[in-house]
Design a protein around this motif. Structure first.
Motif, mmCIF file in Angstrom:
data_model
loop_
_atom_site.group_PDB
_atom_site.id
_atom_site.type_symbol
_atom_site.label_atom_id
_atom_site.label_comp_id
_atom_site.label_asym_id
_atom_site.label_seq_id
_atom_site.Cartn_x
_atom_site.Cartn_y
_atom_site.Cartn_z
ATOM 1 N N ASN A 217 13.227 36.655 -15.764
ATOM 2 C CA ASN A 217 13.263 38.102 -15.553
ATOM 3 C C ASN A 217 12.877 38.910 -16.779
ATOM 4 O O ASN A 217 12.779 40.130 -16.717
ATOM 5 N N TYR A 218 12.657 38.242 -17.917
ATOM 6 C CA TYR A 218 12.524 38.957 -19.182
ATOM 7 C C TYR A 218 11.391 39.987 -19.187
ATOM 8 O O TYR A 218 11.597 41.137 -19.575
ATOM 9 N N SER A 219 10.214 39.601 -18.753
ATOM 10 C CA SER A 219 9.071 40.517 -18.874
ATOM 11 C C SER A 219 9.265 41.799 -18.060
ATOM 12 O O SER A 219 8.724 42.848 -18.413
ATOM 13 N N ASN A 220 10.058 41.741 -16.995
ATOM 14 C CA ASN A 220 10.291 42.929 -16.164
ATOM 15 C C ASN A 220 11.536 43.715 -16.568
ATOM 16 O O ASN A 220 11.780 44.799 -16.033
ATOM 17 N N ASN A 221 12.359 43.144 -17.463
ATOM 18 C CA ASN A 221 13.629 43.772 -17.821
ATOM 19 C C ASN A 221 13.920 43.655 -19.314
ATOM 20 O O ASN A 221 15.042 43.364 -19.717
ATOM 21 N N VAL A 222 12.917 43.871 -20.146
ATOM 22 C CA VAL A 222 13.047 43.664 -21.592
ATOM 23 C C VAL A 222 14.221 44.448 -22.170
ATOM 24 O O VAL A 222 15.098 43.882 -22.831
ATOM 25 N N GLU A 223 14.262 45.751 -21.924
ATOM 26 C CA GLU A 223 15.304 46.593 -22.519
ATOM 27 C C GLU A 223 16.698 46.174 -22.049
ATOM 28 O O GLU A 223 17.626 46.051 -22.849
ATOM 29 N N LEU A 224 16.843 45.935 -20.766
ATOM 30 C CA LEU A 224 18.133 45.563 -20.203
ATOM 31 C C LEU A 224 18.614 44.226 -20.773
ATOM 32 O O LEU A 224 19.770 44.092 -21.192
ATOM 33 N N ILE A 225 17.740 43.229 -20.816
ATOM 34 C CA ILE A 225 18.128 41.900 -21.313
ATOM 35 C C ILE A 225 18.399 41.938 -22.811
ATOM 36 O O ILE A 225 19.366 41.308 -23.273
ATOM 37 N N ASP A 226 17.601 42.657 -23.575
ATOM 38 C CA ASP A 226 17.864 42.765 -25.009
ATOM 39 C C ASP A 226 19.239 43.381 -25.260
ATOM 40 O O ASP A 226 19.982 42.946 -26.142
ATOM 41 N N GLU A 227 19.574 44.385 -24.480
ATOM 42 C CA GLU A 227 20.882 45.032 -24.613
ATOM 43 C C GLU A 227 22.010 44.058 -24.281
ATOM 44 O O GLU A 227 23.011 43.969 -24.995
ATOM 45 N N LEU A 228 21.851 43.314 -23.192
ATOM 46 C CA LEU A 228 22.871 42.331 -22.813
ATOM 47 C C LEU A 228 23.001 41.236 -23.858
ATOM 48 O O LEU A 228 24.117 40.838 -24.218
#
Length: 194
Positions: free
Chosen positions: A128-139
């Protein structure tokens, strides 16, 4: 980005009585994801593991009822009702931090479950990383802080660290600067991790 600066929200749905199976299929996750992205916005991610289903999203509004109702539409045809699930809505920095602490403390008591959950979680985060970079980085930033505060034993860290490094490597692969990529790869090599 700090959690307090964001509008991160998490809805967790887990079954009552642990069963080693997913609550919904990957096809149903895809259906739920498409629906939620249309209603909430593009910043929606669903992680589906044997421990439960987590919906992560950025919004100033709480979409708990919408998410729960959409989830129940998928499961009622299987004879399930709301009474079959535990539902937690995390809508603030303190909610997310408290639940993260509680969840890690619970999981590390069962090393086999922890290992399988960690593998599944980080594999899905990478996909999911490429579609949710900001969200995953925050998590990831939140989880890393909680892991450091929890004083995990070395066996647990040995399980988690390769996945964290792998996910960080995925971030650096998205960069368009070859020198920075090369430096990041060298820094993240396991041989250099203390």
């Amino acid at each position: 980005m700090k959690v307090e600066d964001s509008q991160l929200k998490i809805l967790n749905i887990s079954g009552k009585g642990f069963k080693k199976q997913l609550l919904i299929s990957s096809k149903e996750v895809s259906t739920l994801h498409v629906f939620l992205k249309e209603i909430i916005n593009d910043s929606v991610m669903i992680i589906n593991t044997n421990v439960g289903l987590d919906v992560y999203y950025h919004s100033s509004l709480c979409y708990k009822d919408l998410i729960v109702n959409a989830f129940l539409l998928l499961t009622t045809c299987k004879g399930k009702s709301m009474d079959d699930f535990h539902i937690k809505s995390l809508n603030s920095e303190s909610d997310i931090e408290n639940e993260t602490n509680r969840f890690f403390e619970k999981l590390i008591k069962n090393p086999l479950l922890f290992k399988s959950y960690t593998k599944s979680l980080f594999n899905q985060l990478k996909i999911n990383y490429s579609n949710n970079v900001e969200l995953i980085d925050e998590l990831l930033a939140l989880w890393q802080n909680k892991i450091l505060e929890t004083n995990l034993d070395s066996n647990i860290l040995k399980i988690m660290v390769p996945y964290i490094i792998n996910l960080q490597g995925t971030y650096f692969e998205t960069l368009n600067q070859p020198i920075l990529k090369s430096l990041a790869r060298e820094t993240l090599k396991e041989a250099r991790f203390n």
